[in-house]
Design a protein around this motif. Sequence first.
Motif, PDB file in Angstrom:
ATOM      1  N   LEU A   9      18.531  52.089 -15.511  1.00  0.00           N
ATOM      2  CA  LEU A   9      18.854  52.778 -14.271  1.00  0.00           C
ATOM      3  C   LEU A   9      19.850  51.966 -13.460  1.00  0.00           C
ATOM      4  CD1 LEU A   9      15.233  53.787 -13.190  1.00  0.00           C
ATOM      5  CD2 LEU A   9      16.849  55.130 -14.540  1.00  0.00           C
TER       6      LEU A   9
ATOM      7  N   HIS B 224      20.206  59.097 -15.474  1.00  0.00           N
ATOM      8  CA  HIS B 224      20.565  59.439 -14.104  1.00  0.00           C
ATOM      9  C   HIS B 224      19.451  60.256 -13.457  1.00  0.00           C
ATOM     10  CE1 HIS B 224      24.619  57.882 -14.481  1.00  0.00           C
ATOM     11  NE2 HIS B 224      24.733  58.507 -15.636  1.00  0.00           N
TER      12      HIS B 224
ATOM     13  N   LEU C 187      15.077  60.583 -13.460  1.00  0.00           N
ATOM     14  CA  LEU C 187      13.889  59.819 -13.847  1.00  0.00           C
ATOM     15  C   LEU C 187      13.063  60.520 -14.917  1.00  0.00           C
ATOM     16  CD1 LEU C 187      12.703  58.380 -10.424  1.00  0.00           C
ATOM     17  CD2 LEU C 187      14.078  57.316 -12.183  1.00  0.00           C
TER      18      LEU C 187
ATOM     19  N   TYR D 228      11.991  50.803  -8.800  1.00  0.00           N
ATOM     20  CA  TYR D 228      11.604  51.987  -9.559  1.00  0.00           C
ATOM     21  C   TYR D 228      10.622  52.848  -8.758  1.00  0.00           C
ATOM     22  CZ  TYR D 228       9.790  54.825 -13.421  1.00  0.00           C
ATOM     23  OH  TYR D 228       9.397  55.879 -14.222  1.00  0.00           O
TER      24      TYR D 228
ATOM     25  N   LEU E 269      21.327  57.805  -7.452  1.00  0.00           N
ATOM     26  CA  LEU E 269      21.666  57.443  -8.827  1.00  0.00           C
ATOM     27  C   LEU E 269      23.038  57.934  -9.249  1.00  0.00           C
ATOM     28  CD1 LEU E 269      18.267  58.048 -10.620  1.00  0.00           C
ATOM     29  CD2 LEU E 269      19.313  55.882 -10.024  1.00  0.00           C
TER      30      LEU E 269
END
Length: 587
Positions: free
Chosen positions: A376, A535, A537, A571, A586
Amino acid sequence: MPAPSSSPLLVLRSYLGPLKWAVLTLALLLLTGTGLNLYLPQILGRFVDNAKLGAGADIALLSRLAFLYIALAVGVQLMMAAATYVGARVGWTATNRLRADLTAHLLSLDMREHKERTPGEMIERIDGDVTALSNFFSQFAVRVFGAALLLLGAIVMFYRINAFVGLGITVFVVVTLSMMNRVREAGVEPTRLEREASARLFGYVEERLAGLDDVRALGAGQHHLRGFLKVQREFFGRSIESWKKRSMVWQFSMGLFVAGYVGILSASVGLYAAGAISLGTAFLLFQYMSMIEEPIDQLTQQLQDLQKAGASLVRVGELLALKTNLPEGTHELPAGGLDLAFRDVNFTYEPENPQARAVLQNIDFQLPAGQTVGLLGRTGSGKTTLTRLVSRLYDPTTGSVTLGGVDTRHVTLRSLRQRVAVVTQDVQLFQATVRDNLTFFDHAVPDQRVAAALLEVGLGGWLDSLPDGVKTPLAAGSLSAGQAQLLAFARVMLQDPSLIILDEPSSRLDPATEAQLTQAMQRLLQGRTAIVIAHRLETVARADHILVLGAGRVLEYGARDELARNPRSHYAALLHAGKEELEEVLA
């Protein structure tokens, strides 16, 4: 493949050397044909001298001479045809090997070289320059070598008839060839510039065709058309300039031969009037002068091709002399699963520049074999660069990347490419059959394995709908984005790698297709080490580990479940963010 060299002579020797027997056959044909060609005027001279006798001429002798002349003339033509055929085979065989080796060499270079040249320029360098060489190889040996033999033989014949005439012709030939060579050299550099302008033109066209949708959508057609006219104008100007320089060879040749024919006719008339030679011999001198003109005329034409070929040879030599920054390793990757480790890795795209910005800084983590890490980070954080180090499109500036405990710099590229697979967002499909798209034209892979891979990724129904199964050609634009991604998964299934890199495979898909792709992805990653750039989750919801990058540094790395439970982790913050805000963070 021969060792890359910038020397045109070494390039020639490397590719013509293995064809020595064909070259010897070609030389024998040329020698025999040239010898017969030199003998033909002797027959004509005897025919003229006997025919001059009028009623006292020996008709039987004239008939035999005529028949012999026709037979030998036909024989010469057959030998020249055979020499042309052998020469063409030699030329095309040599340049086809060169084209294949040049392609392989360019593919072996690291990404720095490919970023400096457009695909269109590469195509022109490989195909355009080598095609110029194939024309040169297939004709030059026959025409130039044959012309040189004929020229030498004709000069010898002049000496046999009259030493003073032979000396005059020798001086004429030396002066003519010397002047032509000087003029020829003036055309090499303009021809090289013409080839470079051609490469830029091809590169410009290729880039605009690749971005045609954006050009149309933004209404930038007129702007790009003006740019095209600019590069086209440059190519046109270079072409005219190089043509002018090359045409000077022909112009000099024509002027010199006017003087040459006047000289040989004057000498023939003077010697005949003095009774030193017969009418047949005077005719013989004229015939041998035409034999002097013919090979020099051939040389004149071929020297223009030689100018093109000389420029192409220099450019090909320059490409072969390029050295990759990815030296070949000597080790094979160990069998079975592969763990991945980054040890204090730093990377910059300009290692020779101490002021260059480091794209990756002090990257240090380890991924156990058979597990998946979700990668990420914001755009520009270094996610794609990190994966390129794993697949060894680049090497670290400092530090090391290891697979199965082996530094990637010590692994053979063949072993690395077999064991590491990459699936990008933009799947490249060929105008070919389904099986060729999956196997990359490897005919050794059975159709059953191809079909099984398609079934494994959930494309069994689509396969059943194809009229010729895996042998059905794929039409351009016939697949959706989801189907293209699934085909890319099937490619990886066939390769059966130990480590897989996925670059956000579901970023452009609708929810239903994404669900199908997620199932296929789970089957694909089972038992394999994997890096998944995400991009969204949802893509890494089943990853074993999460690695968050920021400005080229590791902001966080750990087990996904632990990071999700830690409210202070990056996260966890992403998980609690709203969907719209998440996509913005993101992006």
